[in-house]
Design a protein around this motif. Structure first.
Motif, PDB file in Angstrom:
ATOM      1  N   HIS A   1      -8.104 -27.901  27.101  1.00  0.00           N
ATOM      2  CA  HIS A   1      -7.979 -26.746  26.693  1.00  0.00           C
ATOM      3  C   HIS A   1      -6.520 -26.507  25.935  1.00  0.00           C
ATOM      4  CE1 HIS A   1     -11.774 -25.752  28.128  1.00  0.00           C
ATOM      5  NE2 HIS A   1     -11.567 -25.875  29.316  1.00  0.00           N
ATOM      6  N   LEU A   2      -6.063 -27.817  25.297  1.00  0.00           N
ATOM      7  CA  LEU A   2      -4.507 -27.822  24.800  1.00  0.00           C
ATOM      8  C   LEU A   2      -4.620 -27.834  23.318  1.00  0.00           C
ATOM      9  CD1 LEU A   2      -3.117 -30.617  27.094  1.00  0.00           C
ATOM     10  CD2 LEU A   2      -2.891 -28.064  27.214  1.00  0.00           C
ATOM     11  N   ASN A   3      -3.976 -27.040  22.710  1.00  0.00           N
ATOM     12  CA  ASN A   3      -3.712 -27.368  21.053  1.00  0.00           C
ATOM     13  C   ASN A   3      -2.658 -28.507  20.819  1.00  0.00           C
ATOM     14  OD1 ASN A   3      -0.905 -26.579  21.162  1.00  0.00           O
ATOM     15  ND2 ASN A   3      -1.436 -24.491  20.877  1.00  0.00           N
ATOM     16  N   TRP A   4      -2.729 -29.039  19.604  1.00  0.00           N
ATOM     17  CA  TRP A   4      -1.924 -30.278  19.495  1.00  0.00           C
ATOM     18  C   TRP A   4      -0.388 -30.011  19.742  1.00  0.00           C
ATOM     19  CZ3 TRP A   4      -4.135 -34.698  19.189  1.00  0.00           C
ATOM     20  CH2 TRP A   4      -5.397 -34.803  18.726  1.00  0.00           C
ATOM     21  N   LYS A   5      -0.037 -28.599  19.544  1.00  0.00           N
ATOM     22  CA  LYS A   5       1.786 -28.638  19.738  1.00  0.00           C
ATOM     23  C   LYS A   5       1.747 -28.711  21.227  1.00  0.00           C
ATOM     24  CE  LYS A   5       5.140 -25.253  19.045  1.00  0.00           C
ATOM     25  NZ  LYS A   5       5.578 -23.866  18.255  1.00  0.00           N
ATOM     26  N   GLN A   6       1.028 -28.151  22.287  1.00  0.00           N
ATOM     27  CA  GLN A   6       0.950 -28.343  23.469  1.00  0.00           C
ATOM     28  C   GLN A   6       1.009 -29.845  24.156  1.00  0.00           C
ATOM     29  OE1 GLN A   6      -2.314 -25.545  24.402  1.00  0.00           O
ATOM     30  NE2 GLN A   6      -0.893 -24.159  25.159  1.00  0.00           N
ATOM     31  N   LEU A   7      -0.023 -30.594  23.347  1.00  0.00           N
ATOM     32  CA  LEU A   7      -0.178 -31.967  23.581  1.00  0.00           C
ATOM     33  C   LEU A   7       0.998 -32.839  23.154  1.00  0.00           C
ATOM     34  CD1 LEU A   7      -2.929 -34.369  23.145  1.00  0.00           C
ATOM     35  CD2 LEU A   7      -0.982 -34.988  22.288  1.00  0.00           C
ATOM     36  N   ALA A   8       1.783 -32.340  22.312  1.00  0.00           N
ATOM     37  CA  ALA A   8       3.047 -33.337  21.603  1.00  0.00           C
ATOM     38  C   ALA A   8       4.100 -32.574  22.844  1.00  0.00           C
ATOM     39  CB  ALA A   8       3.399 -32.544  20.408  1.00  0.00           C
ATOM     40  N   ALA A   9       4.145 -31.502  23.449  1.00  0.00           N
ATOM     41  CA  ALA A   9       5.276 -31.378  24.233  1.00  0.00           C
ATOM     42  C   ALA A   9       5.173 -31.955  25.657  1.00  0.00           C
ATOM     43  CB  ALA A   9       5.240 -29.751  24.424  1.00  0.00           C
TER      44      ALA A   9
ATOM     45  N   GLY B   1       5.685 -35.985  24.583  1.00  0.00           N
ATOM     46  CA  GLY B   1       7.006 -36.248  23.955  1.00  0.00           C
ATOM     47  C   GLY B   1       6.793 -36.840  22.630  1.00  0.00           C
ATOM     48  N   VAL B   2       5.462 -37.132  22.216  1.00  0.00           N
ATOM     49  CA  VAL B   2       5.203 -37.603  20.935  1.00  0.00           C
ATOM     50  C   VAL B   2       5.277 -36.506  19.930  1.00  0.00           C
ATOM     51  CG1 VAL B   2       3.459 -38.628  19.526  1.00  0.00           C
ATOM     52  CG2 VAL B   2       3.591 -39.130  21.937  1.00  0.00           C
ATOM     53  N   SER B   3       5.938 -36.587  18.753  1.00  0.00           N
ATOM     54  CA  SER B   3       6.109 -35.560  17.780  1.00  0.00           C
ATOM     55  C   SER B   3       5.112 -35.254  17.210  1.00  0.00           C
ATOM     56  CB  SER B   3       7.134 -35.876  16.556  1.00  0.00           C
ATOM     57  OG  SER B   3       6.590 -36.943  15.979  1.00  0.00           O
ATOM     58  N   ALA B   4       4.959 -33.958  16.798  1.00  0.00           N
ATOM     59  CA  ALA B   4       3.767 -33.216  16.311  1.00  0.00           C
ATOM     60  C   ALA B   4       3.453 -33.997  14.847  1.00  0.00           C
ATOM     61  CB  ALA B   4       4.170 -31.880  15.864  1.00  0.00           C
ATOM     62  N   SER B   5       4.368 -34.568  14.131  1.00  0.00           N
ATOM     63  CA  SER B   5       4.384 -35.112  12.799  1.00  0.00           C
ATOM     64  C   SER B   5       3.493 -36.225  13.180  1.00  0.00           C
ATOM     65  CB  SER B   5       5.454 -35.412  12.021  1.00  0.00           C
ATOM     66  OG  SER B   5       6.284 -36.143  12.779  1.00  0.00           O
TER      67      SER B   5
ATOM     68  N   LEU C   1       0.732 -41.686  24.530  1.00  0.00           N
ATOM     69  CA  LEU C   1      -0.499 -40.942  24.397  1.00  0.00           C
ATOM     70  C   LEU C   1      -1.644 -41.668  25.350  1.00  0.00           C
ATOM     71  CD1 LEU C   1      -0.465 -40.353  20.556  1.00  0.00           C
ATOM     72  CD2 LEU C   1      -0.296 -38.766  22.323  1.00  0.00           C
ATOM     73  N   SER C   2      -1.430 -42.892  25.381  1.00  0.00           N
ATOM     74  CA  SER C   2      -2.623 -43.573  26.312  1.00  0.00           C
ATOM     75  C   SER C   2      -2.625 -43.208  27.712  1.00  0.00           C
ATOM     76  CB  SER C   2      -2.478 -45.200  26.035  1.00  0.00           C
ATOM     77  OG  SER C   2      -2.751 -45.636  24.687  1.00  0.00           O
ATOM     78  N   ALA C   3      -1.147 -43.260  28.318  1.00  0.00           N
ATOM     79  CA  ALA C   3      -0.939 -42.829  29.616  1.00  0.00           C
ATOM     80  C   ALA C   3      -1.343 -41.576  29.812  1.00  0.00           C
ATOM     81  CB  ALA C   3       0.575 -43.159  30.026  1.00  0.00           C
TER      82      ALA C   3
END
Length: 119
Positions: free
Chosen positions: A25-33, A36-40, A59-61
């Motif tokens: 239940h995360l959005n992409w911005k939360q996943l980025a945070a 540590g992977v940039s939203a871009s 992302l794999s980890a």
């Protein structure tokens, strides 16, 4: 572009990542945070571009994905073996009752048999 042995299927990886993101239940911005992977980078991945090695590792980890599972090994994995592995995941999923796992197994097996290539 023809698929060759050793090609990384970036879109399949992205779809698996997206499924994991949705399950949490995360959005992409939360996943980025969280990763540590940039939203871009995530946006570029949505467009079919491949992540850099560090982003792929993070992302794999985070998602518990093995990048090697997204490398094309044409003809290496036999269809029966891949179906067996998928069904085993359902049986091992703590979020599913035994009855639910059996129901999913039956649906996936029926769909797989209907859609697989005929030899």
């Amino acid at each position: 572009m023809n698929t060759q042995i050793g090609d990384f299927d970036a879109m399949a990886f992205y779809r698996a990542l997206d499924a994991e993101r949705e399950s949490k239940h995360l959005n992409w911005k939360q996943l980025a945070a969280q990763t540590g992977v940039s939203a871009s980078t995530l946006t570029r991945m949505a467009q079919g571009r491949r992540p850099d090695a560090d982003s792929l590792a993070k992302l794999s980890a985070w998602a518990g994905l093995n990048p090697a599972d997204y490398v094309d090994r044409i003809g290496v994995i036999q269809s029966a073996e891949s179906l067996t592995k998928v069904l085993a995941y359902f049986r091992a999923d703590a979020n599913l009752t035994k009855e639910a796992a059996v129901a999913l197994e039956e649906m996936v097996q029926a769909a797989y048999n209907r859609l697989k290539k005929k030899n």
